[in-house]
Write a protein that holds these residues in place. Structure first.
Motif, PDB file in Angstrom:
ATOM      1  N   UNK A   4       0.824  -1.208   0.000  1.00 35.16           N
ATOM      2  CA  UNK A   4       0.000   0.000   0.000  1.00 35.16           C
ATOM      3  C   UNK A   4       0.856   1.254   0.000  1.00 35.16           C
ATOM      4  N   UNK A   5       1.983   1.203   0.669  1.00 35.09           N
ATOM      5  CA  UNK A   5       2.949   2.301   0.632  1.00 35.09           C
ATOM      6  C   UNK A   5       3.383   2.572  -0.806  1.00 35.09           C
ATOM      7  N   UNK A   6       3.756   1.526  -1.532  1.00 39.78           N
ATOM      8  CA  UNK A   6       4.224   1.691  -2.914  1.00 39.78           C
ATOM      9  C   UNK A   6       3.119   2.203  -3.823  1.00 39.78           C
ATOM     10  N   UNK A   7       1.893   1.716  -3.631  1.00 39.62           N
ATOM     11  CA  UNK A   7       0.772   2.164  -4.461  1.00 39.62           C
ATOM     12  C   UNK A   7       0.525   3.659  -4.256  1.00 39.62           C
ATOM     13  N   UNK A   8       0.597   4.109  -3.014  1.00 43.14           N
ATOM     14  CA  UNK A   8       0.412   5.545  -2.742  1.00 43.14           C
ATOM     15  C   UNK A   8       1.516   6.371  -3.407  1.00 43.14           C
TER      16      UNK A   8
ATOM     17  N   UNK B 218       9.747  -0.274  -1.590  1.00 39.67           N
ATOM     18  CA  UNK B 218       8.554   0.581  -1.660  1.00 39.67           C
ATOM     19  C   UNK B 218       8.873   2.008  -1.213  1.00 39.67           C
ATOM     20  N   UNK B 219       9.739   2.146  -0.201  1.00 40.09           N
ATOM     21  CA  UNK B 219      10.145   3.481   0.247  1.00 40.09           C
ATOM     22  C   UNK B 219      10.874   4.237  -0.860  1.00 40.09           C
ATOM     23  N   UNK B 220      11.639   3.513  -1.677  1.00 39.96           N
ATOM     24  CA  UNK B 220      12.347   4.173  -2.771  1.00 39.96           C
ATOM     25  C   UNK B 220      11.378   4.815  -3.759  1.00 39.96           C
ATOM     26  N   UNK B 221      10.195   4.226  -3.895  1.00 39.57           N
ATOM     27  CA  UNK B 221       9.175   4.802  -4.775  1.00 39.57           C
ATOM     28  C   UNK B 221       8.495   5.988  -4.109  1.00 39.57           C
ATOM     29  N   UNK B 222       7.992   5.765  -2.882  1.00 39.32           N
ATOM     30  CA  UNK B 222       7.159   6.769  -2.222  1.00 39.32           C
ATOM     31  C   UNK B 222       7.960   7.936  -1.671  1.00 39.32           C
ATOM     32  N   UNK B 223       9.162   7.670  -1.158  1.00 37.86           N
ATOM     33  CA  UNK B 223       9.940   8.700  -0.490  1.00 37.86           C
ATOM     34  C   UNK B 223      11.205   9.083  -1.256  1.00 37.86           C
ATOM     35  N   UNK B 224      11.408   8.449  -2.426  1.00 36.44           N
ATOM     36  CA  UNK B 224      12.535   8.801  -3.269  1.00 36.44           C
ATOM     37  C   UNK B 224      12.083   9.383  -4.594  1.00 36.44           C
ATOM     38  N   UNK B 225      11.449   8.553  -5.423  1.00 38.26           N
ATOM     39  CA  UNK B 225      11.047   8.991  -6.760  1.00 38.26           C
ATOM     40  C   UNK B 225       9.888   9.989  -6.721  1.00 38.26           C
ATOM     41  N   UNK B 226       8.886   9.738  -5.883  1.00 39.17           N
ATOM     42  CA  UNK B 226       7.703  10.604  -5.864  1.00 39.17           C
ATOM     43  C   UNK B 226       8.037  12.037  -5.432  1.00 39.17           C
ATOM     44  N   UNK B 227       8.734  12.259  -4.309  1.00 33.71           N
ATOM     45  CA  UNK B 227       9.080  13.646  -3.952  1.00 33.71           C
ATOM     46  C   UNK B 227       9.986  14.317  -4.976  1.00 33.71           C
TER      47      UNK B 227
ATOM     48  N   UNK C 176      17.897   6.678  -2.092  1.00 31.43           N
ATOM     49  CA  UNK C 176      18.238   5.276  -2.347  1.00 31.43           C
ATOM     50  C   UNK C 176      19.464   4.861  -1.532  1.00 31.43           C
ATOM     51  N   UNK C 177      20.472   5.740  -1.480  1.00 34.85           N
ATOM     52  CA  UNK C 177      21.655   5.442  -0.674  1.00 34.85           C
ATOM     53  C   UNK C 177      21.303   5.337   0.804  1.00 34.85           C
ATOM     54  N   UNK C 178      20.428   6.213   1.244  1.00 31.76           N
ATOM     55  CA  UNK C 178      19.994   6.193   2.651  1.00 31.76           C
ATOM     56  C   UNK C 178      19.303   4.869   2.977  1.00 31.76           C
ATOM     57  N   UNK C 179      18.441   4.410   2.092  1.00 33.22           N
ATOM     58  CA  UNK C 179      17.725   3.154   2.311  1.00 33.22           C
ATOM     59  C   UNK C 179      18.674   1.953   2.252  1.00 33.22           C
ATOM     60  N   UNK C 180      19.647   2.008   1.346  1.00 33.18           N
ATOM     61  CA  UNK C 180      20.618   0.911   1.255  1.00 33.18           C
ATOM     62  C   UNK C 180      21.460   0.838   2.524  1.00 33.18           C
ATOM     63  N   UNK C 181      21.865   1.990   3.041  1.00 27.66           N
ATOM     64  CA  UNK C 181      22.636   2.003   4.282  1.00 27.66           C
ATOM     65  C   UNK C 181      21.809   1.486   5.444  1.00 27.66           C
ATOM     66  N   UNK C 182      20.539   1.840   5.458  1.00 34.57           N
ATOM     67  CA  UNK C 182      19.648   1.344   6.513  1.00 34.57           C
ATOM     68  C   UNK C 182      19.548  -0.182   6.463  1.00 34.57           C
ATOM     69  N   UNK C 183      19.462  -0.741   5.267  1.00 32.83           N
ATOM     70  CA  UNK C 183      19.312  -2.194   5.125  1.00 32.83           C
ATOM     71  C   UNK C 183      20.496  -2.961   5.693  1.00 32.83           C
TER      72      UNK C 183
END
Length: 270
Positions: free
Chosen positions: A14-18, A77-86, A118-125
């Motif tokens: 649902x995060x990615x869809x939004x 999904x965060x990469x879509x909603x909080x990376x590409x979308x903003x 994307x780098x932030x999310x990769x580091x988090x992972x």
């Protein structure tokens, strides 16, 4: 991989869809007054993605189904909603600039923002375990917080925001025109910084709280109700900028209070 937690996975998707829907609505903005309110649609969809992002971890914790698969899916999904979308919303915020050089600079900032997310999310992972209880603090501004900063500015560009807050639309547009590119550049760099940030949703949803923390939460809710769109700007940008400012102040005080090095006497014979 044979067994996947259904509810947390659906919340994550649902995060990615939004996030995808936010891009779709932002694509309809063509610079005319008739499409200005699509900024609000895109912004609220990014905020909705944050709600899904908070609930999926909460559901995984309740059902004890946290896994590496869920963590990887969450970041995708965060990469879509909080990376590409903003980043795409920023492009639409800057499309009214007449200067071609400025538009190109905004495009570069948007790309940089997406790369930093994307780098932030990769580091988090790679730095965090799949256990949601371990995510108490972050290194660098969380990507949802950075996305909220951009989305809150986009929300101010809509006609609805000016009607509800009583602000002058021309003044608001001029402010957002200048603040959005520079502000997005700042939060992009904060995402890949080493500044520590607390996990806001974990502090709200997890366990019992002190009375003072409950009072702070109630005051925040009243702020949201009274200021509406302006409150979102204050909350997101306050969260993004308070901790690096606090870090710099504490660093300056630490350097100021450190004793001066004691001079070494030369005992060698002359």
């Amino acid at each position: 991989m044979k067994k996947i937690a259904i509810i947390p996975t659906l919340l994550t998707l649902g995060n990615a869809v939004c996030g995808f829907a936010a891009v779709v609505y932002a694509a309809k903005i063509d610079g005319t007054a008739a499409t200005t309110n699509y900024f609000a649609f895109s912004a609220w969809l990014i905020f909705a993605a944050m709600i899904f992002d908070a609930l999926d971890g909460y559901a995984a914790r309740l059902s004890k189904t946290a896994s590496d698969f869920g963590g990887q899916l969450d970041s995708l999904c965060d990469a879509i909603s909080f990376g590409a979308a903003p980043a795409f919303v920023l492009l639409k915020l800057g499309q009214d600039w007449q200067n071609a050089v400025v538009r190109e600079a905004i495009a570069v900032i948007a790309a940089l923002y997406m790369v930093c997310a994307v780098l932030r999310l990769a580091r988090f992972n790679i730095q965090n375990s799949p256990d949601p209880l371990s995510h108490k603090r972050f290194k660098g501004l969380p990507s949802p917080g950075a996305a909220g900063c951009v989305a809150s500015l986009a929300l101010l560009r809509s006609d609805w925001a000016c009607e509800w807050t009583g602000l002058d639309p021309v003044f608001v547009n001029d402010v957002v025109h200048f603040v959005a590119p520079l502000g997005t550049l700042v939060v992009a760099l904060l995402m890949v910084s080493r500044v520590g940030y607390p996990h806001a949703t974990k502090q709200v949803l997890r366990g019992r709280r002190h009375f003072s923390q409950v009072v702070q939460l109630v005051l925040a809710v009243f702020l949201l109700v009274l200021l509406r769109e302006l409150s979102l700007v204050v909350l997101f940008w306050g969260y993004a900028l308070y901790f690096p400012a606090r870090y710099l102040v504490l660093q300056a005080l630490r350097d100021h209070t450190q004793p001066a090095p004691t001079p070494q006497l030369d005992d060698r014979p002359h």
